[in-house]
Design a protein around this motif. Structure first.
Motif, PDB file in Angstrom:
ATOM      1  N   ILE A 105       0.824  -1.212   0.000  1.00  0.00           N
ATOM      2  CA  ILE A 105       0.000   0.000   0.000  1.00  0.00           C
ATOM      3  C   ILE A 105       0.858   1.262   0.000  1.00  0.00           C
ATOM      4  CG2 ILE A 105      -1.651   1.301   1.432  1.00  0.00           C
ATOM      5  CD1 ILE A 105      -2.962  -0.871  -0.177  1.00  0.00           C
ATOM      6  N   THR A 106       2.091   1.188   0.498  1.00  0.00           N
ATOM      7  CA  THR A 106       2.954   2.380   0.498  1.00  0.00           C
ATOM      8  C   THR A 106       3.354   2.784  -0.914  1.00  0.00           C
ATOM      9  OG1 THR A 106       4.955   1.044   0.776  1.00  0.00           O
ATOM     10  CG2 THR A 106       3.883   1.863   2.770  1.00  0.00           C
ATOM     11  N   PHE A 131      -4.677   4.586   7.171  1.00  0.00           N
ATOM     12  CA  PHE A 131      -3.601   3.604   7.156  1.00  0.00           C
ATOM     13  C   PHE A 131      -2.508   3.906   8.168  1.00  0.00           C
ATOM     14  CE2 PHE A 131      -5.224   1.514   3.620  1.00  0.00           C
ATOM     15  CZ  PHE A 131      -5.510   2.402   2.602  1.00  0.00           C
ATOM     16  N   THR A 133       0.102   3.888  10.935  1.00  0.00           N
ATOM     17  CA  THR A 133       0.670   2.761  11.669  1.00  0.00           C
ATOM     18  C   THR A 133       2.066   3.131  12.144  1.00  0.00           C
ATOM     19  OG1 THR A 133       1.277   0.439  11.543  1.00  0.00           O
ATOM     20  CG2 THR A 133       1.551   1.726   9.553  1.00  0.00           C
ATOM     21  N   LYS A 136       5.832   0.099   9.219  1.00  0.00           N
ATOM     22  CA  LYS A 136       5.580   0.133   7.785  1.00  0.00           C
ATOM     23  C   LYS A 136       5.295  -1.251   7.216  1.00  0.00           C
ATOM     24  CE  LYS A 136       7.818   1.688   3.573  1.00  0.00           C
ATOM     25  NZ  LYS A 136       9.030   2.218   2.986  1.00  0.00           N
ATOM     26  N   LEU A 139       1.785  -2.411   6.300  1.00  0.00           N
ATOM     27  CA  LEU A 139       1.147  -1.887   5.094  1.00  0.00           C
ATOM     28  C   LEU A 139       1.418  -2.756   3.869  1.00  0.00           C
ATOM     29  CD1 LEU A 139       1.775   1.901   5.652  1.00  0.00           C
ATOM     30  CD2 LEU A 139      -0.307   0.612   6.076  1.00  0.00           C
TER      31      LEU A 139
END
Length: 196
Positions: A105-106, A131, A133, A136, A139
């Motif tokens: 997703i990053t 998102f 968090t 990382k 993700l």
């Protein structure tokens, strides 16, 4: 005479805090306006059905996985954030499925090309956009997490597909299943209604 009047005026302004009263006029003038600032954590925004949020994998109504492991979503992704590992189903010849499915997703730009490329509408975008968090690595969505998002936001995913014309909101469209070529010797699945 002029000096005494200007000094007196300055002293009077200093004693009465003239600048503060000028500032308070602006404050009081805006105090009675309707607030236009959106108070985010307490108020949830109304998001349209076409919103491109987190990706989700969808299942059919009977619980079977829609994803056939064709890798078209991976090929369509401009940021190369999708990785699909497909395998052949041993019980059903010529039928494939995604044994592993990852989305970073990053790296995702939320363009929706992967959803458009999917021939069976296994991918959909939801209204999930939070998102944040501390790690990382959380993700990197795997197949299990994508199906959890799909189950939690199933209605949002379906509304996204309906809004973009990917799927129709009718009973006849729900009967559609991706039809795989079958072995001539022994049929493994009945043909769908739209092919009979």
């Amino acid at each position: 005479m002029m000096k005494v009047a200007s000094v007196t005026k300055k002293i009077l302004h200093a004693i009465l805090f003239d600048e503060i009263w000028d500032a308070m006029k602006v404050t009081f003038k805006h105090m009675f306006h309707r607030p236009i600032t959106f108070q985010y954590p307490r108020e949830q925004r109304q998001i349209p059905d076409t919103h491109r949020g987190a990706l989700a994998l969808l299942r059919y109504d009977d619980g079977k996985e829609r994803c056939v492991g064709c890798d078209l979503c991976e090929a369509a992704c401009p940021s190369r954030c999708i990785k699909v590992v497909s395998a052949e189903d041993k019980s059903l010849p010529l039928q494939r499925y995604a044994s592993e499915f990852y989305i970073d997703i990053t790296k995702c730009v939320f363009c929706g090309y992967c959803v458009e490329a999917c021939p069976v509408n296994a991918l959909a975008m939801t209204k999930l956009y939070e998102f944040s968090t501390h790690d990382k690595r959380t993700l990197l969505f795997d197949k299990k997490r994508l199906y959890e998002i799909g189950e939690k936001f199933l209605e949002d995913g379906k509304k996204y597909l309906y809004a973009h014309g990917q799927e129709k909101n009718s009973d006849s469209s729900r009967e559609y299943r991706y039809y795989f070529p079958q072995s001539v010797a022994k049929g493994t699945q009945p043909p769908p209604k739209h092919l009979t």
